[in-house]
Scaffold this motif. Structure first.
Motif, mmCIF file in Angstrom:
data_model
loop_
_atom_site.group_PDB
_atom_site.id
_atom_site.type_symbol
_atom_site.label_atom_id
_atom_site.label_comp_id
_atom_site.label_asym_id
_atom_site.label_seq_id
_atom_site.Cartn_x
_atom_site.Cartn_y
_atom_site.Cartn_z
ATOM 1 N N PHE B 309 0.831 -1.205 0.000
ATOM 2 C CA PHE B 309 0.000 0.000 0.000
ATOM 3 C C PHE B 309 0.866 1.255 0.000
ATOM 4 O O PHE B 309 0.502 2.265 -0.598
ATOM 5 C CB PHE B 309 -0.903 -0.020 1.232
ATOM 6 C CG PHE B 309 -1.784 1.180 1.352
ATOM 7 C CD1 PHE B 309 -2.955 1.253 0.623
ATOM 8 C CD2 PHE B 309 -1.433 2.235 2.173
ATOM 9 C CE1 PHE B 309 -3.770 2.363 0.723
ATOM 10 C CE2 PHE B 309 -2.246 3.347 2.267
ATOM 11 C CZ PHE B 309 -3.415 3.413 1.543
ATOM 12 N N ALA B 310 2.018 1.173 0.656
ATOM 13 C CA ALA B 310 2.831 2.376 0.825
ATOM 14 C C ALA B 310 3.670 2.717 -0.403
ATOM 15 O O ALA B 310 4.275 3.771 -0.452
ATOM 16 C CB ALA B 310 3.742 2.209 2.042
ATOM 17 N N LEU B 434 -6.781 -6.238 3.793
ATOM 18 C CA LEU B 434 -5.675 -5.376 3.368
ATOM 19 C C LEU B 434 -5.311 -5.643 1.919
ATOM 20 O O LEU B 434 -4.897 -4.734 1.201
ATOM 21 C CB LEU B 434 -4.463 -5.594 4.274
ATOM 22 C CG LEU B 434 -4.660 -5.166 5.721
ATOM 23 C CD1 LEU B 434 -3.338 -5.236 6.462
ATOM 24 C CD2 LEU B 434 -5.211 -3.765 5.783
ATOM 25 N N ALA B 436 -7.401 -6.284 -0.424
ATOM 26 C CA ALA B 436 -8.326 -5.464 -1.212
ATOM 27 C C ALA B 436 -7.891 -4.009 -1.174
ATOM 28 O O ALA B 436 -7.965 -3.296 -2.187
ATOM 29 C CB ALA B 436 -9.740 -5.613 -0.645
ATOM 30 N N VAL B 437 -7.396 -3.573 -0.025
ATOM 31 C CA VAL B 437 -7.007 -2.163 0.092
ATOM 32 C C VAL B 437 -5.865 -1.838 -0.858
ATOM 33 O O VAL B 437 -5.964 -0.910 -1.663
ATOM 34 C CB VAL B 437 -6.625 -1.834 1.552
ATOM 35 C CG1 VAL B 437 -6.049 -0.440 1.632
ATOM 36 C CG2 VAL B 437 -7.834 -1.946 2.457
ATOM 37 N N LEU B 440 -6.938 -2.448 -4.823
ATOM 38 C CA LEU B 440 -7.838 -1.461 -5.414
ATOM 39 C C LEU B 440 -7.236 -0.060 -5.364
ATOM 40 O O LEU B 440 -7.526 0.772 -6.217
ATOM 41 C CB LEU B 440 -9.185 -1.481 -4.688
ATOM 42 C CG LEU B 440 -9.963 -2.782 -4.877
ATOM 43 C CD1 LEU B 440 -11.302 -2.696 -4.193
ATOM 44 C CD2 LEU B 440 -10.157 -3.082 -6.354
ATOM 45 N N TYR B 441 -6.395 0.180 -4.376
ATOM 46 C CA TYR B 441 -5.724 1.481 -4.313
ATOM 47 C C TYR B 441 -4.872 1.689 -5.558
ATOM 48 O O TYR B 441 -4.776 2.793 -6.104
ATOM 49 C CB TYR B 441 -4.862 1.530 -3.052
ATOM 50 C CG TYR B 441 -4.305 2.890 -2.727
ATOM 51 C CD1 TYR B 441 -5.139 4.005 -2.672
ATOM 52 C CD2 TYR B 441 -2.955 3.064 -2.442
ATOM 53 C CE1 TYR B 441 -4.627 5.249 -2.357
ATOM 54 C CE2 TYR B 441 -2.445 4.308 -2.125
ATOM 55 C CZ TYR B 441 -3.283 5.393 -2.083
ATOM 56 O OH TYR B 441 -2.773 6.623 -1.777
ATOM 57 N N MET B 443 -5.531 0.346 -8.580
ATOM 58 C CA MET B 443 -6.492 0.700 -9.628
ATOM 59 C C MET B 443 -6.850 2.172 -9.529
ATOM 60 O O MET B 443 -6.922 2.902 -10.508
ATOM 61 C CB MET B 443 -7.792 -0.103 -9.457
ATOM 62 C CG MET B 443 -7.855 -1.480 -10.030
ATOM 63 S SD MET B 443 -7.215 -1.660 -11.666
ATOM 64 C CE MET B 443 -8.521 -1.048 -12.713
ATOM 65 N N HIS B 444 -7.064 2.576 -8.302
ATOM 66 C CA HIS B 444 -7.502 3.934 -8.048
ATOM 67 C C HIS B 444 -6.480 4.953 -8.538
ATOM 68 O O HIS B 444 -6.812 5.929 -9.188
ATOM 69 C CB HIS B 444 -7.701 4.087 -6.541
ATOM 70 C CG HIS B 444 -8.574 5.230 -6.188
ATOM 71 N ND1 HIS B 444 -9.915 5.104 -6.009
ATOM 72 C CD2 HIS B 444 -8.290 6.536 -6.034
ATOM 73 C CE1 HIS B 444 -10.423 6.278 -5.731
ATOM 74 N NE2 HIS B 444 -9.466 7.162 -5.744
ATOM 75 N N TRP B 448 -8.417 5.056 -12.234
ATOM 76 C CA TRP B 448 -9.569 5.921 -11.964
ATOM 77 C C TRP B 448 -9.081 7.358 -11.821
ATOM 78 O O TRP B 448 -7.893 7.639 -11.760
ATOM 79 C CB TRP B 448 -10.311 5.502 -10.695
ATOM 80 C CG TRP B 448 -10.641 4.053 -10.518
ATOM 81 C CD1 TRP B 448 -10.515 3.347 -9.360
ATOM 82 C CD2 TRP B 448 -11.177 3.116 -11.470
ATOM 83 N NE1 TRP B 448 -10.927 2.044 -9.541
ATOM 84 C CE2 TRP B 448 -11.333 1.884 -10.814
ATOM 85 C CE3 TRP B 448 -11.522 3.211 -12.810
ATOM 86 C CZ2 TRP B 448 -11.824 0.749 -11.459
ATOM 87 C CZ3 TRP B 448 -12.013 2.086 -13.455
ATOM 88 C CH2 TRP B 448 -12.158 0.881 -12.780
#
Lengths: 617, 511
Positions: B309-310, B434, B436-437, B440-441, B443-444, B448
């Motif tokens: 995520f980071a 996590l 999913a977090v 999708l982050y 993708m975001h 998006w």
């Protein structure tokens, strides 16, 4: 009967075709997308006829063996009984009407931009996943559908991805429902270990003998299922995503966030009712979650300015009623309200979509006003839907489905829950008629152009008919699946409570008329006062859950991640090893200076130390 | 014969590729040769897949049931043989290697421009070494291949590294990779020798043969030390936290085409090693060690997810996500039930495929946008043809969506582990949130959001589209028809799980 699989195949083919040819014309995309669901609905009708002609016994269609790993055997099997047939009818029937409406809506919403095929691809895929959810004969297949609808919901909420807020709303919806999904997954692991199978009927059959009534195992398993249901059905404490999910196109809100997906939790609990019978404490909790959610969501709906958000909160509230029904053991009433709610709530959403398009994408109710004259058809539709939502007596479908729940609550001895439910009914009719009065009465504030065409009128008209007492005449084949609703009392007592509920609903309409018809001075004064402002903010924001979760979960996680953005701390620690090596290298290299004098010095010092050790050692 | 074919084709193909670069650099020919070599491995493997008999005998015999076996003397003084064998597990892994090999060749076609012949020679030799690892059942030979694959891999990273870097950064990454692997390989060599001498002590026979070493009694403290030697080597390769330091650097600096990333995925199929060697040879020590290993698995799941995520660099994100996936593998391996081990096999395959796809897509994205920094990207969904759609599919696979193999991998592991280790499973399941977090982050941040401009930047080439479509199909087959794999590996996982179960019982008795 083996036609059953075709209810899946048509939408699946639609989804595949639409996603392989994303640049097809509007016409082709609309035709494929709508026709595939239409065919599924037609197949469902045939299946229903054959099924009841054959006596209405459960029917299993095994497609293939999905997983075979030692003792772990799971089939890809469809299971048809009265409950899944009911859901099948709602999904394909209401789903088809919504697809038809979407074929009108999306043309006006996209205005020539690309994305029609993508929209219908997601929608068709959603139908497939939802059907798998209700037809799966085992919990793993159910879970496949369960996650699949979550994914489609994510994609459709974020359909207009170019606005970052929409994408964030989609993100939030997926993550919060995923939290529920993880609990459900844990429930699955537990149930498999306890029962040695994931087949739902086998589990229900064995539950009374394997689980101890009220034992820890039963309670934990039921609680996990309940938490999963709460995520999908937007119930406390996982309810915060639904209002934001309105970022998607309006037909999506009607299909996914009103008629089908959000009621999956209700289906799940009804499907596994045997577990909840073994866990009375958790069963009670279902009802409590239901009433708390229905009251909270009702208050939130009172303070919305966006027409879709208001209806979204009302959806949460109505699912609260279904949970209440499940919690008091009125299993059949819950499913009946699920179906009726699918009718009138998708009617409300689609009409709202029609109004939004008519007013050129305006969603703020206070900028609409007086639309009664310009949009008479929409007005009629919204009043019918709203009346059903408020459960106005005798003529509406909601009266039969919702008041049955309220009655069952008191009849089964849950007076406390009953009081809340009745209070919720009052709020329901206030916020519903607030919407109607603000949007359609008063002075006109905007231009509006009424929608035209069969694809616009037909779905609304059919749903409107189903939202009246005619819809309530549908008899559901649930007697063999779910326990009978047990309420037993004298006819007069029942009549008394029903008249009471009807009066409450009418009182709500009257209160809404006083407050919102005309100049609305009373409301304005209250809201503009200091306390009024704070209450408005609180209700408008859904009673502060977002802020709470942001503080407790989101910010700490982001802070942790930010601390790791620049460096990997564990690696930093591991890097001490090469640093030490390099340090030792530098030290030793310094010794290899090549200067004889230094070597002699070191030799001398070493000899001295040795000598000293020998002398004193 | 078949085994020699599978093993030597990549090496011979590699030589042929090198030969094309003598004189004038004939890039096209080298690519064709490389692709055909991997296809020549793939096709016979498929034939064995369909014709072989992998049915469950029901008798967990001590001797593994090999489908094909070949042995020849090599260094007979030390009991070392050239001994290859193939069972369901090795077959599955060889197929994975050949598929990823073909993809590597195709994926590198548009980006590798210098010394194409030598590049493919190194690529094929790496793959040859990997296939050797999957086939060798003489522990010395196994170690030989283990070391052999490192050298061409080192050159791939150092010489054809990320285009934006100067040579020294790439070399540093290559050196880091080399030292990590070499050091841990040393531990394994020591453990192999220790095991051989232990067996010699007990039976008087000096041999490196896997079949015979299986009979060694490895209970007790010394067995634990030997097991740790193996575990260290595999944990570094997997990688499990805290031994993961090399992975993100290696993959971030590898050529963007994805070719080396794919080999990287193979290089870290240490799950195979744990499954083949650590558990069967040391059942009791493994059983004792299980809580530690599973804890490392949990830490990997969470640490990998948070780190993913980071990240701002897409490829680093993918690297860390694969660390998170491997955490599930560790949990499943040391749960040791047949169900969990079948899950491990699926998870390894599915994670390799989805990670490979994401790396290739990251490469294609870089080719079109000129950056992998997600802070500089956004709103690309409608502007790159089918590329974002494929990214979506594999991002979703990576977060464990049902109908993909990744879901079944994770779920079979968790199902299989729950009975004995419920709390580990509950914590591991939380990792799915996590996942999913971070997925999708990504993708975001990339797809998006508001596009800077309208219009299409570039669509996909037919070659790229076909490749991704094939990977989508594999992912769906693994998720919807997992029996194609499970039936092939069931004998192996069944045997291993019964040995491990015996180890658990023995460990319970001694403690």
């Amino acid at each position: 009967m083996s036609l059953l699989v075709f209810t899946l195949i048509f939408p699946l083919l639609g989804a595949i075709t639409l996603s392989l040819f994303p640049r097809m014309s509007y016409g082709a995309a609309r035709t494929i997308g709508t026709a595939s669901v239409g065919l599924a609905a037609f197949t469902t009708a045939l299946v229903a006829i054959f099924w009841s002609a054959a006596g209405g016994f459960p029917f299993i269609q095994t497609l293939w063996q999905w997983i075979d790993a030692g003792d772990f055997q799971v089939n890809f099997s469809l299971y048809l009984d009265g409950l899944s047939l009911t859901m099948l009818g709602v999904i394909t029937g209401v789903g088809f009407l919504i697809h038809l409406f979407a074929a009108w809506y999306m043309v006006h919403d996209l205005e020539g931009k690309p994305g029609m095929a993508r929209f219908f691809a997601y929608m068709n895929l959603f139908i497939v996943a939802m059907l798998l959810l209700v037809l799966g004969d085992n919990l793993l297949l159910l879970y496949l559908g369960w996650e699949g609808v979550g994914l489609c919901s994510y994609l459709l909420i974020g359909y207009y991805y170019e606005t970052p807020a929409n994408a964030w709303a989609a993100f939030k919806a997926f993550i919060i429902t995923r939290i529920g999904d993880v609990f459900l997954a844990i429930g699955l692991f537990l149930l498999y270990v306890v029962f040695g199978t994931l087949n739902i009927q086998a589990i229900l059959h064995a539950a009374p003998s394997v689980l101890a009534q009220g034992g820890t195992l039963a309670n934990v398993a039921a609680l996990m299922v309940l938490l999963g249901a709460c995520g999908k059905s937007a119930q406390l404490p996982l309810q915060t995503w639904l209002a934001d999910a309105m970022a998607g196109p309006t037909p999506v809100s009607a299909l996914i966030h009103a008629a089908t997906m959000v009621t999956a939790g209700v289906y799940l609990i009804a499907r596994t009712y045997g577990l909840f019978l073994m866990a009375p404490a958790v069963h009670e909790l279902v009802g409590i979650i239901g009433v708390v959610t229905l009251v909270i969501a009702g208050f939130a709906a009172l303070a919305q300015t966006d027409i879709k958000r208001a209806i979204a909160y009302s959806t949460m509230s109505q699912i609260g009623y279904m949970f209440l029904a499940l919690g008091v053991g009125a299993w059949q009433a819950a499913i009946f309200h699920l179906m009726i709610h699918a009718f009138f709530k998708s009617l409300l959403f689609l009409t709202a979509g029609s109004v939004i398009i008519a007013c050129h994408h305006e969603q703020n109710i206070f900028k609409m006003g007086g639309l009664r004259k310009k949009l008479p058809f929409d007005y009629a539709m919204f009043v019918i839907g709203g009346a059903a939502l408020s459960a106005l007596p005798l003529v509406t479908a909601g009266f039969y489905s919702k008041d049955a729940i309220i009655w069952e609550a008191v009849a089964n001895g849950h007076g406390f829950l009953w009081a809340f439910a009745l209070f919720g009914a009052l709020i329901t009719s206030i916020y519903t008629f607030r919407l109607i009065f603000v949007v359609f009465h008063g002075e006109a504030k905007t231009e509006a152009h009424a929608g035209q065409g069969l694809a616009h009128h037909l779905p609304l008209a059919v749903l409107a008919v189903l939202s009246t007492f005619i819809g309530a005449m549908i008899a559901l084949p649930l007697d063999d699946v779910l326990p009978h609703d047990m309420a037993e009392a004298s006819h007069w007592v029942e009549l008394f409570f029903e008249i009471l509920a009807a009066l409450v609903a009418l009182a709500g309409v009257a209160i809404a008329a006083v407050l919102f018809l005309g100049s609305r001075k009373t409301v304005d004064t209250v809201v503009e006062s200091h306390q009024g402002q704070r209450a408005w903010q609180l209700f408008h924001g859904g009673l502060g859950f977002d802020t709470l979760y942001d503080r407790v979960f989101v910010r700490p996680f982001r802070a942790t991640a930010r601390a790791h953005e620049k460096r990997d701390w564990i690696e930093t620690i591991v890097n001490i090893v090469p640093a030490l090596t390099r340090g030792a290298n530098t030290g030793l290299a310094a010794g290899q200076s090549g200067r004889v004098r230094a070597y002699a010095m070191i030799m001398f010092a070493g000899a001295a130390v040795l000598l000293a050790l020998l002398m004193f050692g | 014969m078949l085994l020699c074919w599978l093993l030597f084709i990549p090496f011979i193909g590699g030589l042929a590729c090198w030969a094309t670069s003598r004189g004038r650099d004939n890039a096209g020919l080298a690519r064709v040769i490389a692709f055909l070599s991997m296809a020549a491995v793939f096709v016979p493997a498929v034939v064995v897949w369909f014709t072989g008999d992998f049915s469950l005998s029901g008798d967990p015999s001590i001797a593994p049931a090999w489908q094909y076996e070949i042995a020849a003397d090599w260094i007979s003084r030390f009991g070392i043989e050239f001994h290859l064998a193939l069972d369901g597990l090795s077959l599955v892994m060889v197929m994975l290697a050949s598929v990823l090999g073909m993809l590597s060749v195709v994926a590198s076609a548009s980006t590798v421009k210098s010394c194409v012949g030598v590049f493919h020679a190194n690529l094929l030799w790496t793959l040859g070494g990997v296939i050797g690892i999957f086939l060798a059942i003489d522990l010395f030979l196994y170690f030989f291949f283990w070391e052999l694959m490192l050298i061409p891999m080192y050159f791939l990273i150092a010489l054809w590294g990320h285009e934006e870097n100067d040579r020294s950064t790439n070399t540093a990454a290559a050196v880091k990779f080399f030292i990590y692997t070499q050091t841990s390989g040393l531990a394994m060599l020591a453990a192999i020798l220790g095991l051989v001498f232990l067996h010699y002590d007990q039976s008087g026979v000096l041999t490196f043969d896997y079949n015979q070493l299986l009979t060694t009694d490895t209970s007790g403290a010394f067995g634990m030390v030997l097991m740790l030697g193996f575990f260290l080597a595999f944990a570094v390769k997997l990688p499990a936290v805290p031994f993961h330091g090399w992975l993100a650097d290696t993959q971030a600096n590898a050529p963007t085409s994805g070719a080396v990333d794919l080999s990287g995925i193979l290089v870290k199929t240490a799950a195979y090693g744990l499954l083949r060697f650590a558990l069967p040879l040391f059942p009791e020590a493994s059983a004792n060690f299980a809580p530690v290993a599973m804890t490392l698995g949990l830490i990997s799941i969470y640490y990998g997810a948070v780190m993913a995520f980071a990240q701002n660099d897409i490829k680093r994100l993918i690297s860390y996500s694969s660390i998170s996936h491997m955490g599930f593998v560790l949990v499943g391996l040391y749960a040791g039930t047949m169900l969990a081990l079948q899950g491990v096999v699926l998870q390894v395959l599915a994670s390799a495929v989805s990670t490979a796809a994401l790396f290739i897509l990251a490469g294609q994205l870089y080719e079109r946008m000129g950056t992998r920094d997600m802070r500089a990207l956004g709103g690309l969904f409608g502007r790159l043809g089918a590329l974002p759609g494929f990214s979506l599919v594999f991002v979703v696979a990576s977060l464990g969506m049902p109908a993909t193999g990744n879901f079944l991998g994770e779920f079979l592991i968790l199902f299989g582990a729950f009975a004995a280790h419920p709390w580990f499973v509950v914590i591991a399941a939380g990792g799915m949130i996590l996942a999913a977090v971070y997925a999708l982050y990504m993708m975001h941040r990339v797809y998006w959001g508001n596009p800077d401009a309208g219009g299409t930047i570039a669509t996909m080439r037919v070659r790229e589209y076909t490749m991704m479509m094939a990977l989508v199909l594999i992912t769906l087959i693994l998720g919807l028809f997992p029996n194609t794999v499970l039936h092939v590996t069931q004998t192996v996982t069944h045997d291993i799980s019964s040995w491990f179960a015996a180890g658990v019982i023995a460990a319970a008795q001694t403690s």
